[in-house]
Design an enzyme around this catalytic site. Sequence first.
Site, mmCIF file in Angstrom:
data_model
loop_
_atom_site.group_PDB
_atom_site.id
_atom_site.type_symbol
_atom_site.label_atom_id
_atom_site.label_comp_id
_atom_site.label_asym_id
_atom_site.label_seq_id
_atom_site.Cartn_x
_atom_site.Cartn_y
_atom_site.Cartn_z
ATOM 1 N N GLU A 274 -0.978 -8.978 -3.941
ATOM 2 C CA GLU A 274 -2.062 -9.511 -3.115
ATOM 3 C C GLU A 274 -3.069 -10.310 -3.944
ATOM 4 O O GLU A 274 -4.278 -10.110 -3.863
ATOM 5 C CB GLU A 274 -2.761 -8.371 -2.364
ATOM 6 C CG GLU A 274 -1.812 -7.646 -1.427
ATOM 7 C CD GLU A 274 -2.460 -6.551 -0.594
ATOM 8 O OE1 GLU A 274 -3.438 -5.960 -1.055
ATOM 9 O OE2 GLU A 274 -1.962 -6.294 0.514
ATOM 10 N N ARG A 307 1.020 0.814 -9.956
ATOM 11 C CA ARG A 307 1.344 0.828 -8.520
ATOM 12 C C ARG A 307 2.550 -0.060 -8.197
ATOM 13 O O ARG A 307 2.758 -1.103 -8.822
ATOM 14 C CB ARG A 307 0.130 0.393 -7.698
ATOM 15 C CG ARG A 307 -0.994 1.406 -7.821
ATOM 16 C CD ARG A 307 -2.226 0.971 -7.068
ATOM 17 N NE ARG A 307 -2.207 1.285 -5.663
ATOM 18 C CZ ARG A 307 -2.444 0.421 -4.695
ATOM 19 N NH1 ARG A 307 -2.672 -0.860 -4.962
ATOM 20 N NH2 ARG A 307 -2.447 0.795 -3.445
ATOM 21 N N ASP A 353 2.776 -0.346 4.596
ATOM 22 C CA ASP A 353 1.384 -0.146 4.210
ATOM 23 C C ASP A 353 0.679 0.869 5.103
ATOM 24 O O ASP A 353 -0.106 0.472 5.957
ATOM 25 C CB ASP A 353 0.651 -1.495 4.267
ATOM 26 C CG ASP A 353 -0.665 -1.463 3.519
ATOM 27 O OD1 ASP A 353 -0.929 -0.471 2.834
ATOM 28 O OD2 ASP A 353 -1.426 -2.444 3.636
ATOM 29 N N GLU A 375 1.737 8.064 -3.207
ATOM 30 C CA GLU A 375 0.399 7.625 -2.779
ATOM 31 C C GLU A 375 0.321 7.656 -1.259
ATOM 32 O O GLU A 375 1.134 7.022 -0.590
ATOM 33 C CB GLU A 375 0.126 6.195 -3.291
ATOM 34 C CG GLU A 375 -1.227 5.638 -2.868
ATOM 35 C CD GLU A 375 -1.475 4.197 -3.362
ATOM 36 O OE1 GLU A 375 -1.258 3.919 -4.565
ATOM 37 O OE2 GLU A 375 -1.879 3.360 -2.538
ATOM 38 N N GLU A 381 -7.340 3.521 7.412
ATOM 39 C CA GLU A 381 -7.313 2.067 7.574
ATOM 40 C C GLU A 381 -6.533 1.644 8.822
ATOM 41 O O GLU A 381 -6.983 0.794 9.583
ATOM 42 C CB GLU A 381 -6.698 1.426 6.320
ATOM 43 C CG GLU A 381 -6.534 -0.068 6.439
ATOM 44 C CD GLU A 381 -5.919 -0.720 5.206
ATOM 45 O OE1 GLU A 381 -5.708 -0.022 4.191
ATOM 46 O OE2 GLU A 381 -5.662 -1.937 5.271
#
Length: 666
Positions: A274, A307, A353, A375, A381
Amino acid sequence: MSQEKNWTQLWLKYEPKKEQGNASFFTGLVWKGFDHENAIIKNAQKELINGIQGMLGIALACKEEDKATLIIEKSEDAQIKEDGYLLKEVDGTLTLSARDEKGALYGVFHILRVVAMEKSLKGMDALVNPDNPLRMYNHWDNMDGSIERGYSGNSFFFVNNEVVVDERTVDYARFVASIGINGVVINNVNVKNCATWLITDRYFEKVAQMAEIFAGYGIKFFLSLNYAATIELGGLDSADPLDEGVIAWWKEKMAEVFAKIPNLGGFLVKADSEGRPGPFTYGRTQADGANMLADIVKPYGGIIIWRCFVYNCTQDWRDYKTDRARAGYDSFIQMDGDYHENVILQIKNGPMDFQIREPISPLLGGLKKTNQMLEVQLAQEYTGHQIDVCYLIPMFKEVLDFHTYCKKGADTVADVISGRTLGNKNAGIAAVINTGNDANWTGNDLAAANFYGFGRLGFTTSLSAEEILEEWIRLSISTDENVIDTIKGIMLPSRATYEKYTSPLGIGWMVTPNIHYGCSVDGYEYSCWGTYHRADHLGIGVDRTDKGTGYAQQYYEPNASMYNNMETCPEELLLFFHHVPYTYVLKTGKTLIQHIYDTHFEGVEEVEQMIAAWDSLEGKISADTFNLVKVRFGRQLYNAKEWRDQVNSYFFRKSGIADEKGRAIY
Ligand code: GCU
């Protein structure tokens, strides 16, 4: 809320309790074998004294051994592992045995929890060893005080580009230690601006102070790192992990950083993701980048948590072969075995995600020679922004219980991340969390169940979602059985309810772009993030089979075939793996389109039932909690109705097929 603090004490309230025969254990305390000057032992002692004073009104004092009713001892007993403890009551004496200071602290919190829940310590016989070596919270706090995906106020770690260390830091450390968390990352993975400077003398003093407070609660301190710091801080023109100048700069930097922050555990790195910089820019692999940093921090006992959220975020909609779901696996699997011993790959639970429903990432267990960490996201979110109630522990249990088929007898995700599969120590579980400076820490009081629950689950994976929820209600809201049952009735099914009124059968998204709250069925359909649902007038879903993107083939058998075949694919994931006609008949006997209509009507009805149940608690729980949650339920109902109407109307107009029950579709 305590008088001097403008924040609550969550599950560590220590309010007066009904006596359950526990008072007799607190007439004489004896410590054996632990150093009284050790910061963790001092904090454990303080917590015990305050807790027992608050709950039972007893001034707990240290006594001679023959008067001891509570013994806390250092023990070499082989069944007690690192961070573990044994709690045993014999003839009116309670003994807490631990191998190390952290075990003693966790055992003290266990004792306090039993008293707070109004349960009895009599007959106690519990050996508790943590299941996961690393149990971490990842904060996405920015140094200007904002929090990425924050829905509970602003940061209490940073204000106006300064690091804040105060009483709230201490309370935060107490809360997370009490549930077994042993590592915290304080800054956002998107490391920009001032955050890049956290590893410089601009911030060392305050950062070291915070790290020391955490150390006193057995918590290792971690920072997110800007991969391109060589350029932004060092003035070099490269961040190539194989460049000698780059390596030399990091060596000097890390020597300085570890000297200035003694309790530093290492770093979390988001690279090539990103828009963040990374080794791909220089034609290097993820392993090249991770290993370079890992080798440099190794002499200081440091680890690099790298990550795996790496994907192409500019995908053309006409491209049916590129698949964001594939990307993590494709970027990391080939280097399996090349990552150095102090690198841990941190993998999101799903390949996309943090959606309300996704399959488990095929990288988890897919990697057979690499340290792995799971994770998950407590910051809601995509699951209601801490406005909508969504108890996430049932979802995390599903993830942990998933069989990856990587190794016979030790193949669940829980096996992989605990180190049982590979026999490794650098492994564990992390959650993205957005606790903020709201008085209740989590925006919605009920969202604190996720904050509490993740820690408890990370320590003891075998606990059920219901056990954890009940503990949290008893500690935080009430020990009244009716209240407990009512809140359980609201929260246990809340993930399923949220799923019903939002995106169907694993397809995900359909959220308002960028903010990710509220419905926008096509919001991401006409942008290039690679999150297409591919709905047309005949059907919906993404073909990820061997005839489509091939994503299903990333799993070991029998999972690969199970997902590849529409008949054996679990229906809750049907649209994730297959493009399905609206007229397809599900196992319930309903067509896909009817399923979409029905679940969306049911979702709203279930929210109405939750609200009625909540209303029945008025006067039985704290008015602050009752009122705050009631307001949020009003917003949740509005949100649920909006989702129902937009989704149903969208698919009615696409398919032209009417609801069998003739309900209002706009
Ligand atoms: C999501 C989220 C971002 C975050 C990213 C990450 O895409 O929307 O805000 O930075 O995940 O996990 O790195």
